[in-house]
Every structure is written in structure tokens, then in C-alpha cells.
Design an enzyme around this catalytic site. Structure first.
Site, PDB file in Angstrom:
ATOM      1  N   LYS A  45       0.814  -1.213   0.000  1.00  0.00           N
ATOM      2  CA  LYS A  45       0.000   0.000   0.000  1.00  0.00           C
ATOM      3  C   LYS A  45       0.854   1.271   0.000  1.00  0.00           C
ATOM      4  O   LYS A  45       0.348   2.353  -0.285  1.00  0.00           O
ATOM      5  CB  LYS A  45      -0.972  -0.018   1.165  1.00  0.00           C
ATOM      6  CG  LYS A  45      -2.032  -1.103   0.979  1.00  0.00           C
ATOM      7  CD  LYS A  45      -3.147  -1.008   1.981  1.00  0.00           C
ATOM      8  CE  LYS A  45      -4.238  -2.014   1.689  1.00  0.00           C
ATOM      9  NZ  LYS A  45      -3.842  -3.388   2.070  1.00  0.00           N
TER      10      LYS A  45
HETATM   11  C1  LIG Z   1      -4.616  -4.388   1.715  1.00  0.00           C
HETATM   12  C2  LIG Z   1      -3.903  -5.642   1.609  1.00  0.00           C
HETATM   13  C3  LIG Z   1      -4.319  -6.641   0.715  1.00  0.00           C
HETATM   14  C4  LIG Z   1      -5.564  -6.487  -0.127  1.00  0.00           C
HETATM   15  O1  LIG Z   1      -5.466  -5.478  -1.090  1.00  0.00           O
HETATM   16  P1  LIG Z   1      -6.782  -4.871  -1.772  1.00  0.00           P
HETATM   17  O2  LIG Z   1      -6.306  -3.839  -2.689  1.00  0.00           O
HETATM   18  O3  LIG Z   1      -7.628  -4.337  -0.656  1.00  0.00           O
HETATM   19  O4  LIG Z   1      -7.460  -6.012  -2.439  1.00  0.00           O
HETATM   20  C5  LIG Z   1      -3.552  -7.780   0.614  1.00  0.00           C
HETATM   21  N1  LIG Z   1      -2.465  -7.960   1.375  1.00  0.00           N
HETATM   22  C6  LIG Z   1      -2.044  -7.035   2.263  1.00  0.00           C
HETATM   23  C7  LIG Z   1      -0.835  -7.302   3.082  1.00  0.00           C
HETATM   24  C8  LIG Z   1      -2.741  -5.856   2.401  1.00  0.00           C
HETATM   25  O5  LIG Z   1      -2.325  -4.951   3.275  1.00  0.00           O
END
Ligand SMILES: *Cc1c(COP(=O)(O)O)cnc(C)c1O
Length: 438
Positions: free
Chosen positions: A107
Site C-alpha cells: 500500500k
Molecule cells: C490491503 C492488503 C491486501 C488487499 O489489497 P486490496 O487492494 O484491498 O485487495 C492484501 N495484502 C495485504 C498485506 C494488504 O495490506
């Protein structure tokens, strides 16, 4: 390029308006109003192009109405002092490690680009923004880090009390300054609902609220950049490029799908989920039935009603069969996830976290179904969404090996948690915001 609301295609906005509004006033999400064919742009990139350069090239095309390519190049340089890394996991499966940024999760890519874009667009405007966001774990820490000490920006983060890992909690609650952590007595779905309702609340409309969730277009767009980077690395050697995407709110997957719609040569995406499997079910049956989320090892994917699903459906005109041509669904239970963390270590002497493990199991299932001739020409690229050190307990239990935290996280553990405990109602959130910012 203009962007429209998924609930009113005549409501067109600029990138700037879309990122500061977060969600459209009609409750819809912003999607690109056009799907330009950028094949030539993608073809002009070779395997040695840097992450910043390929990202800036794509962004300059998509955002040219809002920012000059020079400003975009600078913005990308500022936003991305980190980049993806690729590991060969054998059997035509590759791991695209997206966790080398400051919060050790993918993210960071979205959050850091959005923060840099907002700071750039606010500069000179004498405007302020309040970022309001809900997190099931990793969003919040990436957002908190990305916006920490950014000028003219305040950050309020909601997280479900007792439902994020101790480390995730420290990442959210120890920065201070312009970052406030709200500890909600409820689930992640409650947090998400509170934030959604706050954006639609009349009383709060006088505050310059904006979101930094995966629903924010400014986070979505940069998440397409690493698909481009990976395709550049693999397309010379492999004809068939497949991405396995561990998914919760489906921002990550949606960004990849957008890149493919713009002409990036991707043959298939795998929507890999844990037992919160509403989207794989939809891909099978055409029926979407959101429900309360169930807790799993991959807690950042414990989402019962994925916020980006509306956007994804819109891209395919509500046609699940069309969606199924590009996206295959696969869901993985906790036992298989745990065993994959273990077997991956036994095979490679490397670690993966439980979210990545979900994507890895999905990749294995997919590749094992291919005939050998098509397997040889396939690169199955599994997105690794978090550093294994972020999920110490599960990884240690599965592998029997003591984990070391990434150093930037080790330090955070020694800091003191500061949070504000609130009830899981929109009223509680409204009152807090009015008191603090009015
Ligand atoms: C947020 C997150 C996901 C999922 O991602 P999305 O874009 O919400 O589908 C998967 N793995 C981790 C470690 C995350 O922080």
C-alpha cells in the site's frame, strides 16, 4: 483524461477533484471516462527501464490534463524511493515483492503517490485537506507514513480495536503530529461504513474531508505502475503473463485490470481471496452476496463487502462473464495458507507472509491446470503484498524459524501507543471530527 462516477456517468471530474473528493457526492467511485489504447507507450518501454521512469511515462499519459510531465516525473521521484523486487519461486511462478517501502506493505505505492500528488496540487492553493480513512491493518500504516508531516494535511485513521496485529497498531498510533488514530469498538466493516457515511454527512460537508482508502483514485492509479514494471521484465521471455493478486478490497486487482484495459499485455488475473470469497463466487455464478467478514490469517483481506467491487463491475459493464474472461477467482482457506508459508520456506529457504501465501496457492493451482507447452510460455507473477516480518506469529509457527523484523518496524515497537477509543457509530465519528476541526 476525465473521470466519472460509477453511479452517474455524466458526472465528469478532473483527477484533482477526484482525489480530493475521494468518493463522488452521489456515493459512487471514480473510474476513468475513457480507456485509451496505450499499447504504443507500453511497447516503447524495454526491460531495463526503471520503475520511476515507466511509472512517470504512464502517469504523464493518464494525468496530462492536470499535471505537466515534468511535474509528474518529479512527483514519481519523490513518491518512490523504493521499488518492486522480483524473486523466482520455481515452476514458472515468480514473486513480485511490493513490500520494500517504509510500511513494509504494497500500500506504500498508492499512499506515497497520493500524498505527493496532494501536496503538489495543494501547493500555492492555500487549501487544507483532512484525510479520513478506515483500515483493516495495512492501509492505515501506509497512509500514516505517507502523509506524516505533509504540509496543510491532517490525517484521521479508524481501525478496529483488537483486530489488527500489535505491530500494525503501533504503526498507526505512534507517529503523532498531524496523524490521529481512532480505535473503534467494532469490526473493519464498521470502520469502513462510518467513513463512507461521514463523507455523505451534511454536517461534515464544511470540513475539507477526503479519503485515502483504496477507493481514492489517487491510490488506485499508481497501483497500476508495478504491473507495467513487471510486464516489462517478463514480456520478452514469456508470451502468457498471469498475475495472482491477493485481494480484500480489490483495489490492487482493479488497478491491474485498468492497465490491461489500456493495452498492457496481461492474459489473466487471478482474484485470490481467503474464505471471504464473495468475488470468486460472483465470477462463478454472477451472484454477489456481501456478508460480515470472517477472520483469517490474512487479516488485511478479511473484507465481506469489497469497496472496489462497484468499480470493477463498472469496468465490465456488470457482465460477470466478460469479467471472467480476464479474471479467474480462487479462494484459499487458512490451513492451505499456513501450509503454503511452510512449504514455500522448505522449498526456497525464503519467507512469505500469509497474504502472499494466498496468492501463491492460487498460482500453484492455476499453473498445475496448464498443459506443459502452455506452462513453459507462462510467467505466473504472484503479488507479494507484505513483508513476512509483519506477520511474525504465523510465519514463525509455520516455518519453525524465528523471524526478524525489518529495522524500520523494529524501532516502532519501542514507541508509545496513542489512540482515541470511540464507539462504532457514525455519530461518534461526526462528533469527534466537529470537535477537533471545526
Ligand atoms: C490491503 C492488503 C491486501 C488487499 O489489497 P486490496 O487492494 O484491498 O485487495 C492484501 N495484502 C495485504 C498485506 C494488504 O495490506
Amino acid at each position: 483524461m476525465k473521470f466519472y462516477s460509477t453511479r452517474n456517468k455524466n458526472h465528469l471530474v478532473s483527477f484533482k477533484d477526484a482525489i480530493f473528493q475521494g468518493i463522488s457526492p452521489d456515493g459512487g467511485l471514480y473510474n476513468p471516462a475513457e480507456m485509451p489504447d496505450l499499447s504504443n507507450l507500453f511497447n516503447s518501454m524495454d526491460e531495463n527501464i526503471s520503475f520511476v521512469d515507466s511509472s512517470a511515462k504512464l502517469a504523464s499519459e493518464i494525468l496530462k490534463d492536470d499535471l505537466s510531465s515534468e511535474r509528474i516525473k518529479n512527483l514519481c521521484k519523490k513518491a518512490f524511493p523504493f521499488k518492486p523486487e522480483i524473486t523466482d519461486a520455481g515452476n514458472n511462478i515468480f514473486i513480485l515483492e511490493l513490500y520494500h517501502g517504509p510500511s513494509s506493505a504494497f500500500k506504500d505505492f498508492g499512499a506515497f503517490f497520493l500524498a505527493a500528488a496532494m501536496e503538489e496540487l495543494l501547493a500555492g492553493d492555500d487549501r487544507k485537506a483532512i484525510i479520513l480513512t478506515a483500515t483493516s491493518g495495512d492501509t492505515g500504516s501506509a497512509v500514516a507514513q505517507a502523509f506524516h508531516n505533509k504540509k496543510n494535511i491532517e490525517v484521521v485513521i479508524l481501525y478496529p480495536s483488537g483486530r489488527v496485529s500489535p505491530l500494525q497498531e503501533k504503526q498507526l498510533t505512534t507517529l503523532g503530529g498531524n496523524v490521529t488514530a481512532l480505535e473503534v469498538k467494532g469490526s473493519f466493516d464498521d470502520c469502513q461504513k462510518m467513513v463512507k457515511e461521514a463523507f455523505l454527512c451534511k454536517e461534515l460537508s464544511k470540513l475539507p474531508l477526503t479519503s485515502a482508502n483504496s477507493i481514492n483514485l489517487g491510490r488506485l492509479i499508481p497501483q497500476s505502475f508495478y504491473y507495467v514494471y513487471a510486464v516489462n521484465k517478463f514480456r520478452k521471455k514469456y508470451d502468457n503473463l498471469v498475475f495472482s493478486v491477493p485481494s480484500g478490497n480489490f483495489g490492487n486487482l482493479t488497478a491491474g485490470v485498468l492497465a490491461a484495459k489500456w493495452g498492457l499485455p496481461v492474459n489473466k488475473f487471478i482474484a485470490a481471496t481467503n474464505i471471504n470469497k464473495e468475488v470468486p463466487e460472483y465470477l462463478e455464478s454472477g451472484i454477489f452476496s456481501p456478508r460480515p467478514s470472517a477472520q483469517t490469517y490474512s487479516n488485511a483481506m478479511d473484507v465481506g463487502n469489497p469497496s472496489n467491487f462497484e468499480r470493477l463491475k463498472d469496468i465490465f459493464n456488470d457482465d460477470y462473464k466478460k469479467m471472467g474472461e480476464l479474471i479467474a477467482g480462487e479462494w484459499v482457506n487458512d490451513d492451505d495458507t499456513f501450509n503454503a508459508v511452510k512449504s514455500y520456506y522448505e522449498k526456497t529457504k525464503k519467507f512469505i507472509d500469509p497474504h502472499t501465501a494466498v496468492g501463491y496457492v492460487a498460482s500453484q493451482r492455476y499453473i498445475n491446470k496448464l498443459k506443459s507447452f502452455s506452462k513453459d510460455s507462462t510467467a505466473l507473477i504472484t503479488l507479494s503484498t507484505a513483508h513476512p516480518g509483519k506477520f511474525l506469529e504465523v510465519v514463525e509457527k509455520a516455518t519453525g524459524v524465528k523471524q526478524i523484523l525489518p529495522p524500520q518496524l523494529e524501532k516502532i515497537l519501542t514507541l508509545k501507543k496513542v489512540s482515541v477509543l470511540i464507539n462504532n457509530t457514525t455519530d461518534a465519528l461526526t462528533n469527534f471530527l466537529l470537535e477537533k476541526f471545526n
